[in-house]
Design an enzyme around this catalytic site. Structure first.
Site, PDB file in Angstrom:
ATOM      1  N   LYS A  11       0.822  -1.210   0.000  1.00 41.22           N
ATOM      2  CA  LYS A  11       0.000   0.000   0.000  1.00 41.22           C
ATOM      3  C   LYS A  11       0.865   1.274   0.000  1.00 41.22           C
ATOM      4  O   LYS A  11       2.081   1.211   0.247  1.00 41.22           O
ATOM      5  CB  LYS A  11      -0.941  -0.041   1.211  1.00 41.22           C
ATOM      6  CG  LYS A  11      -1.966  -1.194   1.142  1.00 41.22           C
ATOM      7  CD  LYS A  11      -2.968  -1.118   2.300  1.00 41.22           C
ATOM      8  CE  LYS A  11      -4.008  -2.219   2.213  1.00 41.22           C
ATOM      9  NZ  LYS A  11      -5.055  -2.085   3.275  1.00 41.22           N
ATOM     10  N   TYR A  51     -12.208  -2.440  -4.110  1.00 42.17           N
ATOM     11  CA  TYR A  51     -12.723  -2.619  -2.741  1.00 42.17           C
ATOM     12  C   TYR A  51     -14.247  -2.564  -2.676  1.00 42.17           C
ATOM     13  O   TYR A  51     -14.797  -2.305  -1.606  1.00 42.17           O
ATOM     14  CB  TYR A  51     -12.112  -1.563  -1.814  1.00 42.17           C
ATOM     15  CG  TYR A  51     -10.725  -1.917  -1.310  1.00 42.17           C
ATOM     16  CD1 TYR A  51     -10.518  -3.023  -0.494  1.00 42.17           C
ATOM     17  CD2 TYR A  51      -9.620  -1.129  -1.632  1.00 42.17           C
ATOM     18  CE1 TYR A  51      -9.252  -3.343  -0.020  1.00 42.17           C
ATOM     19  CE2 TYR A  51      -8.346  -1.448  -1.151  1.00 42.17           C
ATOM     20  CZ  TYR A  51      -8.175  -2.558  -0.343  1.00 42.17           C
ATOM     21  OH  TYR A  51      -6.930  -2.880   0.138  1.00 42.17           O
ATOM     22  N   THR A  93      -5.285  -7.205  10.591  1.00 42.35           N
ATOM     23  CA  THR A  93      -5.640  -5.946   9.905  1.00 42.35           C
ATOM     24  C   THR A  93      -5.173  -4.725  10.701  1.00 42.35           C
ATOM     25  O   THR A  93      -4.655  -3.766  10.128  1.00 42.35           O
ATOM     26  CB  THR A  93      -7.175  -5.882   9.708  1.00 42.35           C
ATOM     27  OG1 THR A  93      -7.593  -7.081   9.033  1.00 42.35           O
ATOM     28  CG2 THR A  93      -7.572  -4.671   8.875  1.00 42.35           C
ATOM     29  N   ASN A 114      -2.053   0.282   6.685  1.00 43.36           N
ATOM     30  CA  ASN A 114      -1.583  -0.996   7.236  1.00 43.36           C
ATOM     31  C   ASN A 114      -0.715  -1.804   6.267  1.00 43.36           C
ATOM     32  O   ASN A 114      -0.685  -3.030   6.305  1.00 43.36           O
ATOM     33  CB  ASN A 114      -2.762  -1.805   7.797  1.00 43.36           C
ATOM     34  CG  ASN A 114      -3.762  -2.204   6.746  1.00 43.36           C
ATOM     35  OD1 ASN A 114      -3.609  -1.860   5.575  1.00 43.36           O
ATOM     36  ND2 ASN A 114      -4.785  -2.944   7.134  1.00 43.36           N
ATOM     37  N   HIS A 117      -2.121  -5.439   1.345  1.00 44.34           N
ATOM     38  CA  HIS A 117      -3.384  -6.136   1.096  1.00 44.34           C
ATOM     39  C   HIS A 117      -3.049  -7.569   0.725  1.00 44.34           C
ATOM     40  O   HIS A 117      -2.034  -7.823   0.083  1.00 44.34           O
ATOM     41  CB  HIS A 117      -4.151  -5.485  -0.071  1.00 44.34           C
ATOM     42  CG  HIS A 117      -5.269  -6.367  -0.586  1.00 44.34           C
ATOM     43  ND1 HIS A 117      -6.516  -6.358  -0.010  1.00 44.34           N
ATOM     44  CD2 HIS A 117      -5.295  -7.313  -1.565  1.00 44.34           C
ATOM     45  CE1 HIS A 117      -7.279  -7.265  -0.649  1.00 44.34           C
ATOM     46  NE2 HIS A 117      -6.564  -7.841  -1.587  1.00 44.34           N
ATOM     47  N   GLU A 128      -9.232 -11.011  -7.951  1.00 47.95           N
ATOM     48  CA  GLU A 128      -8.304  -9.891  -7.727  1.00 47.95           C
ATOM     49  C   GLU A 128      -7.092  -9.957  -8.657  1.00 47.95           C
ATOM     50  O   GLU A 128      -6.634  -8.924  -9.159  1.00 47.95           O
ATOM     51  CB  GLU A 128      -7.859  -9.867  -6.259  1.00 47.95           C
ATOM     52  CG  GLU A 128      -9.000  -9.435  -5.336  1.00 47.95           C
ATOM     53  CD  GLU A 128      -8.615  -9.433  -3.861  1.00 47.95           C
ATOM     54  OE1 GLU A 128      -9.476  -9.071  -3.049  1.00 47.95           O
ATOM     55  OE2 GLU A 128      -7.463  -9.788  -3.518  1.00 47.95           O
TER      56      GLU A 128
HETATM   57  P1  IDP Z   1      -7.704  -7.040   5.444  1.00 44.00           P
HETATM   58  O1  IDP Z   1      -6.928  -6.015   4.638  1.00 44.00           O
HETATM   59  O2  IDP Z   1      -6.905  -7.508   6.635  1.00 44.00           O
HETATM   60  O3  IDP Z   1      -8.222  -8.168   4.605  1.00 44.00           O
HETATM   61  P2  IDP Z   1     -10.445  -6.044   5.476  1.00 44.00           P
HETATM   62  O4  IDP Z   1     -11.408  -6.304   6.577  1.00 44.00           O
HETATM   63  O5  IDP Z   1     -10.624  -6.776   4.190  1.00 44.00           O
HETATM   64  O6  IDP Z   1      -8.966  -6.280   6.070  1.00 44.00           O
HETATM   65  O7  IDP Z   1     -10.479  -4.483   5.200  1.00 44.00           O
HETATM   66  C1  IDP Z   1      -9.852  -3.928   4.058  1.00 44.00           C
HETATM   67  C2  IDP Z   1      -9.045  -2.724   4.477  1.00 44.00           C
HETATM   68  O8  IDP Z   1      -9.930  -1.721   4.963  1.00 44.00           O
HETATM   69  C3  IDP Z   1      -8.067  -2.972   5.634  1.00 44.00           C
HETATM   70  O9  IDP Z   1      -6.827  -3.488   5.223  1.00 44.00           O
HETATM   71  C4  IDP Z   1      -7.927  -1.585   6.220  1.00 44.00           C
HETATM   72  O10 IDP Z   1      -6.998  -0.821   5.474  1.00 44.00           O
HETATM   73  C5  IDP Z   1      -9.318  -1.026   6.019  1.00 44.00           C
HETATM   74  N1  IDP Z   1     -10.125  -1.215   7.249  1.00 44.00           N
HETATM   75  C6  IDP Z   1     -10.681  -2.349   7.678  1.00 44.00           C
HETATM   76  N2  IDP Z   1     -11.347  -2.175   8.843  1.00 44.00           N
HETATM   77  C7  IDP Z   1     -11.196  -0.871   9.134  1.00 44.00           C
HETATM   78  C8  IDP Z   1     -11.653  -0.053  10.216  1.00 44.00           C
HETATM   79  O11 IDP Z   1     -12.340  -0.504  11.136  1.00 44.00           O
HETATM   80  N3  IDP Z   1     -11.288   1.246  10.159  1.00 44.00           N
HETATM   81  C9  IDP Z   1     -10.526   1.777   9.155  1.00 44.00           C
HETATM   82  N4  IDP Z   1     -10.074   1.033   8.124  1.00 44.00           N
HETATM   83  C10 IDP Z   1     -10.401  -0.271   8.121  1.00 44.00           C
HETATM   84 MG    MG Z   2      -9.614  -8.164   3.064  1.00 41.85          MG
END
Ligand code: IDP
Ligand code: MG
Length: 142
Positions: A11, A51, A93, A114, A117, A128
């Site tokens: 990212k 997304y 996450t 974070n 992905h 994807e």
């Molecule tokens: P992942 O990347 O670990 O698979 P997902 O639940 O698929 O997590 O969420 C996609 C992305 O959305 C996360 O990597 C993060 O950047 C963002 N995200 C997820 N949950 C939150 C949240 O509660 N607050 C802010 N951003 C979030």
């Molecule tokens: Mg995800």
């Protein structure tokens, strides 16, 4: 275990920190091979479509805005159990909850920024990878 493929994105936060190589080493040291790759700066439309599954979530707008804030490094990875292996290397996450030694624990600042992905299952991995790479740009079996 099966040989799988998964989509990984480094990212904008991690690209800006200049740790593409360090993250690639994590993949290579753990049996994941890069079989397609490109550096790209996603448009809001591209990030929004990628997304789309999160469209109704409260963080969707921030997520799209973050993912378009700078270039990202996109790669397809191949290896034994690649989907779960990549998720394991990534960590949780929320980097504060990520296990020590994971990519997110070592390189990420917050749940928004974070670092990486990774596809979360066989179906999403297929969709994807196809979203970013036509079949002729994926080089397996080297
Ligand atoms: P992942 O990347 O670990 O698979 P997902 O639940 O698929 O997590 O969420 C996609 C992305 O959305 C996360 O990597 C993060 O950047 C963002 N995200 C997820 N949950 C939150 C949240 O509660 N607050 C802010 N951003 C979030
Ligand atoms: Mg995800």
């Amino acid at each position: 275990m099966a040989i799988e493929r998964t989509l990984s994105i480094i990212k904008p936060d991690a690209v800006a920190k200049n740790v593409i190589g360090k993250i690639y080493s994590r993949f290579e040291d753990n049996g994941l091979k890069v079989i397609a790759a490109k550096l790209a700066w996603l448009s809001p439309q591209e990030a929004g479509e990628f997304y789309a599954v999160h469209k109704e979530r409260p963080f969707y707008k921030d997520l799209v805005s973050f993912m378009t804030s700078g270039p990202v490094m996109i790669q397809a990875l191949e290896g034994e159990n690649a989907i779960a292996k990549n998720r394991e290397l990534m960590g949780a996450t929320d980097p504060k909850k990520a296990d020590p030694g994971t990519i997110r624990a070592d390189f990420a600042e917050s749940i928004d920024a974070n670092a990486v992905h990774g596809s979360d299952g066989e179906d999403t991995a297929k969709v994807e990878i196809g979203f970013f790479f036509p079949a002729m740009s994926v080089y397996s079996g080297r």
